[in-house]
Design a protein around this motif. Structure first.
Motif, PDB file in Angstrom:
ATOM      1  N   LEU A   1       0.208  32.165  15.236  1.00 14.25           N
ATOM      2  CA  LEU A   1       1.137  31.206  15.881  1.00 14.25           C
ATOM      3  C   LEU A   1       1.539  29.882  15.293  1.00 14.25           C
ATOM      4  O   LEU A   1       1.256  28.837  15.647  1.00 14.25           O
ATOM      5  CB  LEU A   1       0.232  30.754  17.160  1.00 14.25           C
ATOM      6  CG  LEU A   1       0.021  31.892  18.140  1.00 14.25           C
ATOM      7  CD1 LEU A   1      -1.129  31.521  19.362  1.00 14.25           C
ATOM      8  CD2 LEU A   1       1.318  32.333  19.009  1.00 14.25           C
ATOM      9  N   TYR A   2       2.414  29.961  14.247  1.00 15.06           N
ATOM     10  CA  TYR A   2       2.616  29.028  13.088  1.00 15.06           C
ATOM     11  C   TYR A   2       4.002  29.365  12.508  1.00 15.06           C
ATOM     12  O   TYR A   2       3.957  30.490  12.122  1.00 15.06           O
ATOM     13  CB  TYR A   2       1.655  28.580  12.285  1.00 15.06           C
ATOM     14  CG  TYR A   2       1.756  27.464  11.707  1.00 15.06           C
ATOM     15  CD1 TYR A   2       1.465  26.285  12.292  1.00 15.06           C
ATOM     16  CD2 TYR A   2       2.380  27.301  10.345  1.00 15.06           C
ATOM     17  CE1 TYR A   2       1.589  24.828  11.650  1.00 15.06           C
ATOM     18  CE2 TYR A   2       2.627  26.060   9.594  1.00 15.06           C
ATOM     19  CZ  TYR A   2       2.110  24.912  10.471  1.00 15.06           C
ATOM     20  OH  TYR A   2       2.456  23.645   9.510  1.00 15.06           O
ATOM     21  N   GLY A   3       4.732  28.441  12.357  1.00 14.14           N
ATOM     22  CA  GLY A   3       5.976  28.445  11.857  1.00 14.14           C
ATOM     23  C   GLY A   3       7.215  29.101  12.681  1.00 14.14           C
ATOM     24  O   GLY A   3       8.076  29.535  12.063  1.00 14.14           O
ATOM     25  N   TYR A   4       6.913  29.344  13.834  1.00 11.55           N
ATOM     26  CA  TYR A   4       8.070  29.944  14.646  1.00 11.55           C
ATOM     27  C   TYR A   4       8.432  28.904  15.415  1.00 11.55           C
ATOM     28  O   TYR A   4       7.919  27.976  16.370  1.00 11.55           O
ATOM     29  CB  TYR A   4       7.577  31.039  15.604  1.00 11.55           C
ATOM     30  CG  TYR A   4       6.968  32.186  14.920  1.00 11.55           C
ATOM     31  CD1 TYR A   4       7.828  33.183  14.757  1.00 11.55           C
ATOM     32  CD2 TYR A   4       5.615  32.634  14.311  1.00 11.55           C
ATOM     33  CE1 TYR A   4       7.448  34.564  14.081  1.00 11.55           C
ATOM     34  CE2 TYR A   4       5.328  33.540  13.526  1.00 11.55           C
ATOM     35  CZ  TYR A   4       6.251  34.423  13.374  1.00 11.55           C
ATOM     36  OH  TYR A   4       5.956  35.643  12.816  1.00 11.55           O
ATOM     37  N   PRO A   5      10.055  28.647  15.719  1.00  8.65           N
ATOM     38  CA  PRO A   5      10.671  27.609  16.734  1.00  8.65           C
ATOM     39  C   PRO A   5      10.568  27.839  18.091  1.00  8.65           C
ATOM     40  O   PRO A   5      10.302  26.911  18.852  1.00  8.65           O
ATOM     41  CB  PRO A   5      12.122  27.626  16.167  1.00  8.65           C
ATOM     42  CG  PRO A   5      12.219  29.076  15.579  1.00  8.65           C
ATOM     43  CD  PRO A   5      11.111  29.511  15.125  1.00  8.65           C
ATOM     44  N   HIS A   6      10.056  29.009  18.325  1.00  5.93           N
ATOM     45  CA  HIS A   6      10.114  29.253  19.943  1.00  5.93           C
ATOM     46  C   HIS A   6       8.767  29.572  20.308  1.00  5.93           C
ATOM     47  O   HIS A   6       8.409  30.034  21.401  1.00  5.93           O
ATOM     48  CB  HIS A   6      10.739  30.886  20.056  1.00  5.93           C
ATOM     49  CG  HIS A   6      10.266  32.090  19.321  1.00  5.93           C
ATOM     50  ND1 HIS A   6      10.201  32.165  18.117  1.00  5.93           N
ATOM     51  CD2 HIS A   6       9.431  33.092  20.026  1.00  5.93           C
ATOM     52  CE1 HIS A   6       9.417  33.298  17.652  1.00  5.93           C
ATOM     53  NE2 HIS A   6       8.919  33.692  18.895  1.00  5.93           N
ATOM     54  N   VAL A   7       7.596  29.125  19.531  1.00  5.23           N
ATOM     55  CA  VAL A   7       6.188  29.068  19.954  1.00  5.23           C
ATOM     56  C   VAL A   7       5.746  27.428  19.988  1.00  5.23           C
ATOM     57  O   VAL A   7       5.860  26.853  18.873  1.00  5.23           O
ATOM     58  CB  VAL A   7       5.476  29.941  18.963  1.00  5.23           C
ATOM     59  CG1 VAL A   7       3.925  29.860  19.066  1.00  5.23           C
ATOM     60  CG2 VAL A   7       5.866  31.267  18.888  1.00  5.23           C
ATOM     61  N   ALA A   8       5.093  27.155  20.928  1.00  4.06           N
ATOM     62  CA  ALA A   8       4.185  25.864  20.937  1.00  4.06           C
ATOM     63  C   ALA A   8       2.955  26.235  22.014  1.00  4.06           C
ATOM     64  O   ALA A   8       3.020  27.075  22.816  1.00  4.06           O
ATOM     65  CB  ALA A   8       5.005  24.959  21.502  1.00  4.06           C
ATOM     66  N   GLY A   9       2.282  25.087  21.950  1.00  2.00           N
ATOM     67  CA  GLY A   9       1.252  25.171  22.788  1.00  2.00           C
ATOM     68  C   GLY A   9       0.009  24.178  22.837  1.00  2.00           C
ATOM     69  O   GLY A   9       0.068  23.201  22.011  1.00  2.00           O
ATOM     70  N   ILE A  10      -1.179  24.353  23.535  1.00  2.00           N
ATOM     71  CA  ILE A  10      -2.128  23.592  23.660  1.00  2.00           C
ATOM     72  C   ILE A  10      -3.582  24.138  23.201  1.00  2.00           C
ATOM     73  O   ILE A  10      -3.778  25.341  23.290  1.00  2.00           O
ATOM     74  CB  ILE A  10      -2.478  23.116  25.003  1.00  2.00           C
ATOM     75  CG1 ILE A  10      -1.251  22.873  25.882  1.00  2.00           C
ATOM     76  CG2 ILE A  10      -3.618  22.280  25.286  1.00  2.00           C
ATOM     77  CD1 ILE A  10      -0.470  21.522  25.206  1.00  2.00           C
ATOM     78  N   ILE A  11      -4.101  23.324  22.245  1.00  2.21           N
ATOM     79  CA  ILE A  11      -5.490  23.559  21.667  1.00  2.21           C
ATOM     80  C   ILE A  11      -6.548  23.147  22.710  1.00  2.21           C
ATOM     81  O   ILE A  11      -6.447  21.995  23.025  1.00  2.21           O
ATOM     82  CB  ILE A  11      -5.656  23.442  20.162  1.00  2.21           C
ATOM     83  CG1 ILE A  11      -5.449  21.879  20.124  1.00  2.21           C
ATOM     84  CG2 ILE A  11      -4.783  24.458  19.178  1.00  2.21           C
ATOM     85  CD1 ILE A  11      -5.803  21.625  18.609  1.00  2.21           C
ATOM     86  N   GLU A  12      -7.525  23.752  22.562  1.00  2.00           N
ATOM     87  CA  GLU A  12      -8.840  23.146  23.467  1.00  2.00           C
ATOM     88  C   GLU A  12     -10.134  22.981  22.534  1.00  2.00           C
ATOM     89  O   GLU A  12     -10.528  23.814  21.677  1.00  2.00           O
ATOM     90  CB  GLU A  12      -9.205  24.266  24.622  1.00  2.00           C
ATOM     91  CG  GLU A  12     -10.558  23.860  25.475  1.00  2.00           C
ATOM     92  CD  GLU A  12     -10.993  24.749  26.277  1.00  2.00           C
ATOM     93  OE1 GLU A  12     -12.086  24.639  26.931  1.00  2.00           O
ATOM     94  OE2 GLU A  12     -10.362  26.014  26.388  1.00  2.00           O
ATOM     95  N   ARG A  13     -10.621  21.911  22.535  1.00  2.00           N
ATOM     96  CA  ARG A  13     -11.700  21.407  21.738  1.00  2.00           C
ATOM     97  C   ARG A  13     -12.961  20.939  22.541  1.00  2.00           C
ATOM     98  O   ARG A  13     -12.681  19.811  22.949  1.00  2.00           O
ATOM     99  CB  ARG A  13     -11.564  20.416  20.665  1.00  2.00           C
ATOM    100  CG  ARG A  13     -10.374  21.030  19.544  1.00  2.00           C
ATOM    101  CD  ARG A  13     -11.228  22.298  18.657  1.00  2.00           C
ATOM    102  NE  ARG A  13     -10.381  22.652  17.763  1.00  2.00           N
ATOM    103  CZ  ARG A  13      -9.883  23.756  17.814  1.00  2.00           C
ATOM    104  NH1 ARG A  13      -9.617  24.439  18.845  1.00  2.00           N
ATOM    105  NH2 ARG A  13      -9.022  24.167  16.461  1.00  2.00           N
TER     106      ARG A  13
END
Length: 327
Positions: A125-137
């Protein structure tokens, strides 16, 4: 004249119909609809995307089914994707991303991820213009500092207790870097992962004898009973609250409340869902290269008045002011 009016009326209805369903969204849940975390983030997603967008969900159910069936569930989810032909896919939590991201990235359909504990690069999930999101820590070490503020006695040693699920593995690895202990200021924090209910109960019972002042209850939905079947996490949580010889605190919002844990510094699933929904709206509107990953909020202190009183916790007014009070 009447015919013209009718045609105009139909045209207006068509416009409203198009606006009412601005896009189809498929949410692939790693877990299941009855799980409190899923209910929470779905509430946030629906709050942002509904009623303008049609939303459909698929449950991979990986909190309850054996791990050897995860890949089969992923195939079912992908078959639904091909049939439903959504305008955007939300991949919720690590298992959905681990199994579905490789299948979906090449389709060009926008993807929003949420609840990801691993590095999104691990799922491509990196380097794609149509992908984004939320990480949880999960806020493990910040939770220790909060515990010191509300405990009526000095805290010198704490234990984080988790099951052996994939999510727990990721959380523990990120926090402890393959170790089993860390020092936060003058507090020693240990971590244990177990596979069975029997192991869990034994560690809880012996917490005080083993020198712990406080127990942080992590994920416990993948604990197995004597028959090798996954037990209900709610029942193990209830047992832990009743039988722990030391105070307990939580790390997720769904574990805090009356009859549950008294308090914790948590990420709210609803906040993650709303944040993911806002990203989805941008992608559905044609925006690209939004940037990934987006970090979640710093955390919210949550507590149950009745359970905090039972546990003898003393919550300062300043901490109460910004807290989420369950009851």
């Amino acid at each position: 004249m009447r015919r013209i009016w009718c045609l105009c009326y139909i045209a207006v209805l068509l416009v409203f119909a198009q606006q009412a369903w601005a896009g189809k969204v498929l949410v692939i849940e790693s877990y299941h609809n009855e799980f409190s975390w899923d209910q929470s983030y779905l509430r946030g997603l629906y709050g942002v995307l509904s009623p303008e967008h049609e939303i459909r969900t698929f449950e991979m159910d990986t909190k309850r089914i054996p791990e050897e069936f995860f890949a089969d569930k992923a195939e079912e989810a992908f078959a639904l994707f091909q049939e439903y032909r959504p305008d955007l896919v939300v991949l919720a939590d690590d298992n959905a991303n681990r199994f579905l991201a490789p299948k979906l990235l090449g389709t060009g359909v926008p993807i929003v991820f949420l609840g990801v504990n691993n590095n999104p690069r691990e799922y491509g999930l990196y380097g794609y213009p149509h992908v984004a999101g939320i990480i949880e820590r999960p806020l493990l070490f910040a939770s220790v500092n909060i515990a010191r503020k509300i405990s009526p006695f000095a805290i010198k040693r704490v234990l984080f207790l988790f099951d052996s699920s994939e999510t727990s593995n990721l959380v523990v690895a990120n926090a402890f870097h393959d170790g089993t202990s860390k020092h936060i200021c003058d507090v020693r924090a240990d971590v244990r992962q177990v596979s069975t209910v029997a192991e869990w109960m034994e560690i809880v019972r012996s917490a005080k004898k083993n020198g712990y002042d406080l127990l942080f209850v992590g994920l416990l939905q993948r604990l197995k009973d004597a028959r090798g079947l996954c037990t209900k996490g709610e029942s193990v949580l209830e047992w832990t609250v009743k039988n722990a010889p030391v105070p307990c605190m939580g790390l997720w919002d769904f574990s805090i409340g009356k009859g549950k844990l008294p308090a914790g510094l948590v990420h709210l699933g609803e906040y993650q869902g709303r944040a993911a929904g806002e990203i989805a709206k941008k992608l559905l509107a044609g925006e690209r290269n939004i940037g990934v990953p987006l970090a979640v909020e710093e955390g919210v202190f949550m507590f149950s008045r009745s359970e905090a009183e039972k546990a003898g916790l003393i919550i300062p007014p300043a901490l109460q002011a910004d807290a989420v009070v369950v009851e």
